[in-house]
Design a protein around this motif. Structure first.
Motif, PDB file in Angstrom:
ATOM      1  N   ALA A 221       7.811 -27.589 -88.330  1.00 29.07           N
ATOM      2  CA  ALA A 221       7.145 -29.000 -86.952  1.00 29.07           C
ATOM      3  C   ALA A 221       5.255 -28.511 -87.196  1.00 29.07           C
ATOM      4  O   ALA A 221       4.802 -29.836 -87.494  1.00 29.07           O
ATOM      5  N   ILE A 222       4.624 -27.354 -87.899  1.00 28.93           N
ATOM      6  CA  ILE A 222       3.395 -27.548 -88.539  1.00 28.93           C
ATOM      7  C   ILE A 222       3.056 -28.856 -89.305  1.00 28.93           C
ATOM      8  O   ILE A 222       2.226 -29.148 -89.325  1.00 28.93           O
ATOM      9  N   HIS A 223       4.201 -28.268 -90.189  1.00 25.55           N
ATOM     10  CA  HIS A 223       4.211 -28.695 -92.104  1.00 25.55           C
ATOM     11  C   HIS A 223       4.362 -30.466 -91.909  1.00 25.55           C
ATOM     12  O   HIS A 223       3.345 -31.308 -92.322  1.00 25.55           O
ATOM     13  N   ALA A 224       4.911 -31.233 -90.429  1.00 24.42           N
ATOM     14  CA  ALA A 224       5.363 -32.034 -90.441  1.00 24.42           C
ATOM     15  C   ALA A 224       4.046 -32.947 -89.367  1.00 24.42           C
ATOM     16  O   ALA A 224       3.619 -34.025 -89.823  1.00 24.42           O
ATOM     17  N   VAL A 225       3.970 -32.055 -88.472  1.00 21.88           N
ATOM     18  CA  VAL A 225       2.055 -32.780 -88.283  1.00 21.88           C
ATOM     19  C   VAL A 225       1.267 -32.636 -88.801  1.00 21.88           C
ATOM     20  O   VAL A 225       0.400 -33.987 -88.696  1.00 21.88           O
ATOM     21  N   ALA A 226       0.890 -32.071 -89.954  1.00 23.49           N
ATOM     22  CA  ALA A 226      -0.115 -31.833 -90.923  1.00 23.49           C
ATOM     23  C   ALA A 226       0.060 -33.010 -91.462  1.00 23.49           C
ATOM     24  O   ALA A 226      -0.889 -32.855 -92.631  1.00 23.49           O
ATOM     25  N   ALA A 227       1.192 -33.653 -92.161  1.00 23.18           N
ATOM     26  CA  ALA A 227       1.540 -34.966 -92.884  1.00 23.18           C
ATOM     27  C   ALA A 227       1.033 -36.297 -92.018  1.00 23.18           C
ATOM     28  O   ALA A 227       0.851 -36.979 -93.053  1.00 23.18           O
ATOM     29  N   ILE A 228       0.631 -36.460 -91.166  1.00 26.59           N
ATOM     30  CA  ILE A 228       0.366 -37.267 -90.284  1.00 26.59           C
ATOM     31  C   ILE A 228      -1.110 -37.625 -90.903  1.00 26.59           C
ATOM     32  O   ILE A 228      -2.105 -37.181 -90.525  1.00 26.59           O
ATOM     33  N   PRO A 229      -1.897 -38.862 -90.870  1.00 31.73           N
ATOM     34  CA  PRO A 229      -2.635 -38.747 -91.242  1.00 31.73           C
ATOM     35  C   PRO A 229      -3.552 -38.829 -90.191  1.00 31.73           C
ATOM     36  O   PRO A 229      -3.341 -39.655 -89.256  1.00 31.73           O
ATOM     37  N   GLY A 230      -4.829 -38.569 -90.685  1.00 30.27           N
ATOM     38  CA  GLY A 230      -5.669 -38.030 -88.954  1.00 30.27           C
ATOM     39  C   GLY A 230      -6.023 -37.061 -88.729  1.00 30.27           C
ATOM     40  O   GLY A 230      -7.094 -36.844 -88.709  1.00 30.27           O
ATOM     41  N   ILE A 231      -4.917 -36.406 -88.976  1.00 25.97           N
ATOM     42  CA  ILE A 231      -4.588 -34.847 -88.515  1.00 25.97           C
ATOM     43  C   ILE A 231      -4.846 -34.074 -89.519  1.00 25.97           C
ATOM     44  O   ILE A 231      -4.295 -33.724 -90.528  1.00 25.97           O
ATOM     45  N   ASP A 232      -6.544 -33.245 -88.979  1.00 30.26           N
ATOM     46  CA  ASP A 232      -6.825 -32.779 -89.883  1.00 30.26           C
ATOM     47  C   ASP A 232      -7.341 -31.132 -89.844  1.00 30.26           C
ATOM     48  O   ASP A 232      -7.535 -30.034 -90.729  1.00 30.26           O
ATOM     49  N   ARG A 233      -6.585 -30.431 -88.748  1.00 33.41           N
ATOM     50  CA  ARG A 233      -6.585 -29.067 -88.541  1.00 33.41           C
ATOM     51  C   ARG A 233      -5.758 -29.374 -87.239  1.00 33.41           C
ATOM     52  O   ARG A 233      -5.842 -29.671 -85.669  1.00 33.41           O
ATOM     53  N   ILE A 234      -4.741 -27.580 -87.310  1.00 29.65           N
ATOM     54  CA  ILE A 234      -3.781 -27.175 -86.164  1.00 29.65           C
ATOM     55  C   ILE A 234      -3.517 -25.802 -85.585  1.00 29.65           C
ATOM     56  O   ILE A 234      -4.392 -25.088 -86.664  1.00 29.65           O
ATOM     57  N   ARG A 235      -4.044 -25.621 -84.394  1.00 32.13           N
ATOM     58  CA  ARG A 235      -3.438 -24.791 -83.720  1.00 32.13           C
ATOM     59  C   ARG A 235      -2.315 -24.508 -83.260  1.00 32.13           C
ATOM     60  O   ARG A 235      -1.943 -25.283 -82.889  1.00 32.13           O
ATOM     61  N   PHE A 236      -1.985 -23.588 -82.469  1.00 33.66           N
ATOM     62  CA  PHE A 236      -1.174 -23.042 -81.727  1.00 33.66           C
ATOM     63  C   PHE A 236      -0.999 -22.480 -80.356  1.00 33.66           C
ATOM     64  O   PHE A 236      -1.788 -21.102 -81.017  1.00 33.66           O
ATOM     65  N   THR A 237      -0.574 -22.460 -79.940  1.00 31.35           N
ATOM     66  CA  THR A 237      -0.569 -21.292 -78.712  1.00 31.35           C
ATOM     67  C   THR A 237       0.530 -21.466 -77.848  1.00 31.35           C
ATOM     68  O   THR A 237       0.827 -22.430 -77.409  1.00 31.35           O
ATOM     69  N   THR A 238       0.813 -20.613 -76.636  1.00 29.75           N
ATOM     70  CA  THR A 238       1.172 -18.776 -77.229  1.00 29.75           C
ATOM     71  C   THR A 238       2.490 -17.929 -78.213  1.00 29.75           C
ATOM     72  O   THR A 238       3.034 -18.092 -77.868  1.00 29.75           O
ATOM     73  N   SER A 239       1.467 -16.943 -78.527  1.00 32.25           N
ATOM     74  CA  SER A 239       3.094 -16.980 -79.289  1.00 32.25           C
ATOM     75  C   SER A 239       3.428 -15.091 -78.623  1.00 32.25           C
ATOM     76  O   SER A 239       3.035 -14.944 -78.653  1.00 32.25           O
ATOM     77  N   HIS A 240       4.765 -15.303 -79.543  1.00 29.07           N
ATOM     78  CA  HIS A 240       5.451 -13.389 -78.804  1.00 29.07           C
ATOM     79  C   HIS A 240       5.643 -13.033 -80.426  1.00 29.07           C
ATOM     80  O   HIS A 240       6.519 -13.785 -80.915  1.00 29.07           O
ATOM     81  N   PRO A 241       5.688 -11.844 -80.102  1.00 27.02           N
ATOM     82  CA  PRO A 241       5.739 -11.066 -81.519  1.00 27.02           C
ATOM     83  C   PRO A 241       6.958 -11.471 -82.455  1.00 27.02           C
ATOM     84  O   PRO A 241       7.472 -11.035 -83.529  1.00 27.02           O
ATOM     85  N   LEU A 242       7.803 -11.076 -80.988  1.00 24.78           N
ATOM     86  CA  LEU A 242       9.474 -11.743 -81.401  1.00 24.78           C
ATOM     87  C   LEU A 242       9.672 -12.478 -82.621  1.00 24.78           C
ATOM     88  O   LEU A 242      10.997 -13.476 -83.427  1.00 24.78           O
ATOM     89  N   ASP A 243       8.783 -13.814 -82.213  1.00 22.49           N
ATOM     90  CA  ASP A 243       9.741 -14.815 -82.176  1.00 22.49           C
ATOM     91  C   ASP A 243       8.267 -15.201 -84.118  1.00 22.49           C
ATOM     92  O   ASP A 243       8.518 -16.288 -84.620  1.00 22.49           O
ATOM     93  N   VAL A 244       7.590 -14.503 -84.318  1.00 23.39           N
ATOM     94  CA  VAL A 244       6.786 -14.220 -85.237  1.00 23.39           C
ATOM     95  C   VAL A 244       7.723 -13.860 -86.720  1.00 23.39           C
ATOM     96  O   VAL A 244       8.885 -13.270 -87.030  1.00 23.39           O
ATOM     97  N   SER A 245       8.034 -16.034 -88.084  1.00 22.15           N
ATOM     98  CA  SER A 245       9.384 -15.852 -88.804  1.00 22.15           C
ATOM     99  C   SER A 245       8.428 -15.884 -90.055  1.00 22.15           C
ATOM    100  O   SER A 245       7.257 -15.852 -90.270  1.00 22.15           O
TER     101      SER A 245
END
Length: 448
Positions: A221-245
């Protein structure tokens, strides 16, 4: 003359996102114009949080204040949404009879219908069910004015930590289809948004359906959102350690638009406490997942959440939390004394830690966290930071304010025409809650 709406928000960024959608929805359905005070509104909504006891107490205190407004204007409509509404349901009105609307996080899209019922029949409307699938399909296209926007990609949580009420108030994990996420992100970009914050109670558990019958995780999803023209910065929250992949680590390695920062709650540095919390990971496993990300993105800054005084926490357990803080060197942390939430397994645990001891531990922890945070800020002095200019500074109308990748506010003199733009800023001063800088000509940035 248009009628007025006031929305007040308690809680997390998910609640802020939901509040914005409520206002958009009621503007479309009832032509309600958003205002900045409850006193001038015809409809008042409170979007609530029940993660901690103090947050829940604030809700009923606020309702009491608004009940006085309703006494003077009986036609005033008061609505309570969010997690407290989900937890209390119809019982909320027994405690607060001035409330006309009670709706959960998953039923905010039904607000127009509920408001019509209240205004036509003059009887209250309560809906705290969990119709996740229809919620986002029923909301209007988001309208955005600033350069930064929240985008909810999943809701709920299926981890069932013993202290947490979220699975009971927001339901199990449910992810929006990837195409729907990208459509909303594209719409935001077309409205001038430059930075998107991907949201979820457990956002890195995202598993969105793709149009080819597959499934997208957060990394994709991050790769896909970053490919959208005009989107130059992405953050995400909140995370759980079990799902760090590995996929998420690859996103940090391969997507320059993804900021060099992660908020990764650990809650405790003691394996015994983590076990009682039902976090389902050890300290070593937390550190290993963090290592994956830091290897993928050298210089990655890390913030976290920490709970002090969980039932059964010993001095040794608390010392283990201090040791973890030293080992990781968190950039920032949200730390709290444990607050039992009704209906959660931890609420039934025997708690022998005195209130005074809990407060003393919290003071010790927060003192060290402040020292680390100040040290990290001082390390930024003299560096050049890429800053998204968001608004006028609260210090002066002659200055602007924006945020660095690690989410620190920087104030600097510059023309208003830069609002909504990225600029390179040299950090010239460090204060307790902000940085000061000056705009520099664009050139390669020096990493901190």
């Amino acid at each position: 003359m248009s009628r007025k709406l006031f929305v007040k928000t308690f809680g997390c960024q998910m609640n802020e996102y939901d509040s914005t959608r409520m206002a958009e929805l009621l503007q479309d359905s009832h032509d309600l114009e958003s205002v900045d005070s409850a006193e001038e509104a015809d409809v008042i909504l409170l979007n609530t949080c029940s993660v901690r006891e103090k947050a829940q107490e604030k809700v009923f205190s606020q309702i009491g204040v608004w009940a006085e407004l309703k006494q003077a204007r009986p036609e005033l409509v008061i609505g309570i949404g969010g997690c407290v509404a989900s937890q209390e349901g119809a019982a909320l009105r027994a405690r607060a009879p001035s409330v006309d609307l009670v709706f959960g996080p998953q039923t905010l899209h039904r607000l127009p219908e509920m408001l019509r019922q209240v205004e036509l029949d003059r009887r209250p409307a309560v809906d705290v069910s969990f119709p996740e699938i229809e919620k986002f399909d029923s909301l209007p296209t988001p309208r955005q004015k600033g350069a930064t926007a929240f985008l909810s990609i999943m809701e709920g949580c299926s981890k069932y930590c013993s202290f947490c009420v979220v699975p009971y108030t927001r339901g199990e994990e449910w992810s929006r289809p990837l195409d729907a996420v990208l459509a909303e992100a594209t719409s935001l970009a077309e409205q001038g948004v430059r930075e998107i914050v991907l949201l979820g109670q457990n956002v890195n558990a995202y598993r969105g359906a793709t149009d080819d019958g597959g499934e997208a995780d957060l990394g994709l999803a991050i790769h896909a959102v970053a490919a959208i023209p005009g989107i130059d910065r992405i953050r995400f929250t909140t995370s759980h350690p079990l799902d760090v992949s590995e996929s998420l680590a690859e996103a940090f390695a391969e997507v320059p638009e993804l900021v060099s920062h992660i908020h990764l709650p650990v809650q405790s540095g003691s394996d015994d406490v983590l076990r009682r919390m039902k976090r389902n990971h050890t300290v070593a496993e937390y550190l290993q997942r963090l290592k994956w990300l830091q290897q993928a993105r050298p210089g990655l800054s890390v913030s976290t959440d920490l709970i002090v005084g969980f039932p059964g926490e010993t001095e040794a357990d608390f010392q283990a939390t201090l040791d973890l803080v030293e080992q990781v060197g968190f950039d920032h942390s949200f730390s709290f004394i444990y607050s039992p939430r009704p209906g959660t397994p931890a609420a039934d645990l025997v708690d022998e830690v005195s209130v005074d001891e809990k407060k003393a531990r919290l003071r010790r922890l927060q003192q060290r966290l402040r020292e680390l945070e100040e040290g990290y800020a001082m390390s930024m002095l003299g560096s050049r930071q890429r800053v998204l200019v968001e608004r006028l500074s609260r210090r002066s109308d002659e200055e602007l304010a924006g945020r660095t990748e690690n989410n620190r506010v920087v104030n600097f003199p510059a023309p208003r025409s830069l609002i909504g733009q990225f600029v390179d800023v040299s950090i010239t001063g460090v204060f307790s809650n902000s940085l000061r800088g000056k705009v520099e000509p664009s050139e390669p940035l020096r990493d901190v």
